[in-house]
Design a protein around this motif. Structure first.
Motif, short mmCIF file in Angstrom:
data_model
loop_
_atom_site.label_atom_id
_atom_site.label_comp_id
_atom_site.label_asym_id
_atom_site.label_seq_id
_atom_site.Cartn_x
_atom_site.Cartn_y
_atom_site.Cartn_z
N ALA A 226 73.04 19.00 -71.78
CA ALA A 226 72.28 17.82 -71.36
C ALA A 226 72.54 17.61 -69.88
N ASP A 227 71.71 18.22 -69.07
CA ASP A 227 72.01 18.27 -67.63
C ASP A 227 70.92 17.65 -66.78
N GLY A 228 70.15 16.73 -67.34
CA GLY A 228 69.13 16.06 -66.53
C GLY A 228 67.89 16.89 -66.33
N LEU A 229 67.30 16.77 -65.14
CA LEU A 229 66.02 17.40 -64.85
C LEU A 229 66.20 18.68 -64.05
N ASP A 230 65.53 19.73 -64.51
CA ASP A 230 65.50 21.02 -63.80
C ASP A 230 64.05 21.46 -63.79
N ALA A 231 63.41 21.37 -62.62
CA ALA A 231 61.97 21.65 -62.57
C ALA A 231 61.62 22.45 -61.33
N ARG A 232 60.62 23.29 -61.49
CA ARG A 232 59.90 23.84 -60.36
C ARG A 232 58.43 23.56 -60.63
N LEU A 233 57.87 22.67 -59.86
CA LEU A 233 56.52 22.18 -60.09
C LEU A 233 55.54 22.94 -59.20
N VAL A 234 54.75 23.81 -59.82
CA VAL A 234 53.72 24.56 -59.09
C VAL A 234 52.36 24.11 -59.62
N VAL A 235 51.56 23.54 -58.74
CA VAL A 235 50.23 23.05 -59.12
C VAL A 235 49.24 23.51 -58.06
N ASP A 236 48.19 24.22 -58.50
CA ASP A 236 47.10 24.63 -57.61
C ASP A 236 45.89 23.75 -57.88
N ARG A 237 45.43 23.05 -56.85
CA ARG A 237 44.26 22.17 -57.00
C ARG A 237 43.35 22.40 -55.80
N GLY A 238 42.28 23.17 -56.01
CA GLY A 238 41.39 23.50 -54.91
C GLY A 238 42.13 24.28 -53.85
N GLY A 239 42.09 23.79 -52.60
CA GLY A 239 42.79 24.47 -51.52
C GLY A 239 44.21 24.00 -51.33
N PHE A 240 44.69 23.10 -52.22
CA PHE A 240 46.03 22.55 -52.08
C PHE A 240 46.97 23.17 -53.10
N ARG A 241 48.17 23.53 -52.66
CA ARG A 241 49.17 24.10 -53.56
C ARG A 241 50.47 23.30 -53.44
N LEU A 242 50.93 22.78 -54.56
CA LEU A 242 52.22 22.12 -54.63
C LEU A 242 53.24 23.12 -55.17
N ASP A 243 54.36 23.25 -54.50
CA ASP A 243 55.44 24.11 -54.99
C ASP A 243 56.76 23.42 -54.63
N VAL A 244 57.28 22.64 -55.57
CA VAL A 244 58.45 21.80 -55.32
C VAL A 244 59.50 22.05 -56.40
N ALA A 245 60.70 22.43 -55.98
CA ALA A 245 61.83 22.55 -56.90
C ALA A 245 62.59 21.23 -56.91
N LEU A 246 62.96 20.78 -58.10
CA LEU A 246 63.57 19.46 -58.23
C LEU A 246 64.64 19.50 -59.31
N THR A 247 65.88 19.20 -58.94
CA THR A 247 66.94 19.05 -59.93
C THR A 247 67.56 17.68 -59.72
N VAL A 248 67.73 16.95 -60.83
CA VAL A 248 68.26 15.59 -60.77
C VAL A 248 69.25 15.42 -61.92
N ALA A 249 70.44 14.94 -61.60
CA ALA A 249 71.47 14.74 -62.61
C ALA A 249 71.27 13.42 -63.33
N PRO A 250 71.74 13.30 -64.58
CA PRO A 250 71.67 12.01 -65.27
C PRO A 250 72.40 10.93 -64.46
N GLY A 251 71.77 9.77 -64.35
CA GLY A 251 72.35 8.68 -63.58
C GLY A 251 72.00 8.70 -62.11
N GLU A 252 71.30 9.75 -61.68
CA GLU A 252 70.94 9.88 -60.26
C GLU A 252 69.51 9.39 -60.04
N VAL A 253 69.28 8.73 -58.90
CA VAL A 253 67.95 8.29 -58.49
C VAL A 253 67.53 9.13 -57.29
N VAL A 254 66.42 9.86 -57.45
CA VAL A 254 65.91 10.69 -56.37
C VAL A 254 64.55 10.16 -55.93
N ALA A 255 64.35 10.05 -54.63
CA ALA A 255 63.07 9.60 -54.08
C ALA A 255 62.31 10.78 -53.50
#
Length: 360
Positions: A15-44
């Motif tokens: 149980a280690d919180g959030l582990d993500a790599r968010l890849v989204v292609d929308r038209g000419g825009f590409r999102l590629d964001v890696a995000l790891t967040v521990a339980p109890g942590e607030v990330v902006a």
């Protein structure tokens, strides 16, 4: 938008919180964001309009499908889990409270969807409203609530489902300045008590600095910098971040105490460095003179022209062009004594001790 709590990690999963790599292609825009967040942590997630912050939040909520990457929460894969089945609570920018339901029934809606009886759901809702200081407003409908009260009802509704991931989309944007100050302080206290993962999306640096333990700055669909608020404020790595935290930022080549910028000007710093560096200093470190100063101890001196003036808090901010484009802050009295106006020629000085140089 809330999910259920019936999604559990498989045996042996951590149980280690959030582990993500968010890849989204929308038209000419590409999102590629890696995000790891521990339980109890607030990330902006912080960034300019169009950077991809909201796309990332919608991908975490399951409202926008991933084109690639992965999304794991407490060891459980959520990539293909429908939004309603995710242990996720969302507080939208406009709160999206049900207008025909009381505050109590708005908050009870999530537990009811999870199978609680009406009495159980209302009891849980009453407890959450009490925690958020709204015990006196349980019977009020949204139109009778102030902006700050509506924001807290929306937060209570998200928390009542006991989510493992709490998403907040510009949660203070709809509030006036005075209410925002009070609600920001309340929200910080509630997030400090939240034991799971919280991700906040905002373009407001003060909201991010106050509410988050860690900032992830996104520009053009990519992470350009991440760290604690203090780290980001002290060592910005892009012009956007420097403007957010109120610093003049330059990139150049260091040789000892001297940094030569790409377009010619030279800055003197106290740090001894070699190779590519950033140099930053606040607008308040800049002193302006109408004539070239003599006898000044400042090692940095440039001839500039006033491009514009604007009120900045209780000071005047001068936008300067010339040998070194920069921003300078000075008092209204000083601006008047210098007779500053667009087109005026000035000399700008900055002491080396007020600069901060660091490797690229």
């Amino acid at each position: 938008m809330t999910g259920t709590q019936e999604q559990h990690a498989p045996a042996g999963a951590v149980a280690d919180g959030l582990d993500a790599r968010l890849v989204v292609d929308r038209g000419g825009f590409r999102l590629d964001v890696a995000l790891t967040v521990a339980p109890g942590e607030v990330v902006a997630l912080l960034g300019p309009n169009g950077a991809g912050k909201t796309t990332a939040l919608r991908a975490l909520a399951g409202l926008t499908p991933l084109s690639g990457g992965h999304l794991r929460l407490d060891g459980t894969e959520l990539d293909r889990t429908p939004p309603e089945a995710r242990p996720v609570g969302v507080v939208f920018q406009d709160y999206l409270l049900f207008p025909h339901l009381t505050a109590l029934d708005n908050v009870a809606f999530g537990p009811r969807c999870q199978g609680a009886t009406k009495a159980e759901a209302r009891a849980q809702a009453a407890e959450w409203l009490d925690r958020l200081g709204l015990a006196a407003h349980t019977g009020a409908k949204p139109r009778r609530l102030s902006g700050g009260q509506a924001q807290r009802v929306a937060l209570a509704r998200a928390l009542a489902t006991r989510p493992r991931l709490l998403l907040l989309d510009e949660p203070l944007a709809a509030l006036d300045a005075r209410t925002r100050l009070e609600v920001r302080a309340r929200l910080r206290r509630h997030l400090a008590d939240f034991e799971a993962v919280a991700v906040l999306v905002t373009h407001d640096p003060l909201d991010a600095m106050v509410l988050a333990d860690r900032l992830v700055v996104v520009e053009h669909g990519r992470v350009v910098q991440e760290g604690t608020p203090a780290d980001i404020a002290r060592r910005p790595r892009t012009d956007y971040i420097a403007q957010l935290v109120g610093l003049n930022l330059y990139r150049g080549e260091a040789d000892g105490h001297t940094v030569r910028l790409a377009d010619g000007p030279v800055l003197t710093t106290t740090e001894v460095l070699s190779g590519p560096v950033f140099v930053a200093f606040p607008p308040g470190a800049v002193t302006l003179h109408r004539d070239r100063p003599t006898g000044s101890s400042a090692r940095n001196l440039w001839r500039c022209e006033v491009a514009g003036l604007e009120t900045h808090g209780d000071q005047i901010r001068a936008d300067l062009t010339g040998e070194l484009p920069l921003a300078a802050d000075l008092t209204t009295v000083a601006a008047a004594e210098l007779d500053l106006h667009p087109g005026a020629e000035v000399w700008a000085t900055v002491k080396a001790t007020q600069t901060h140089a660091y490797p690229v």
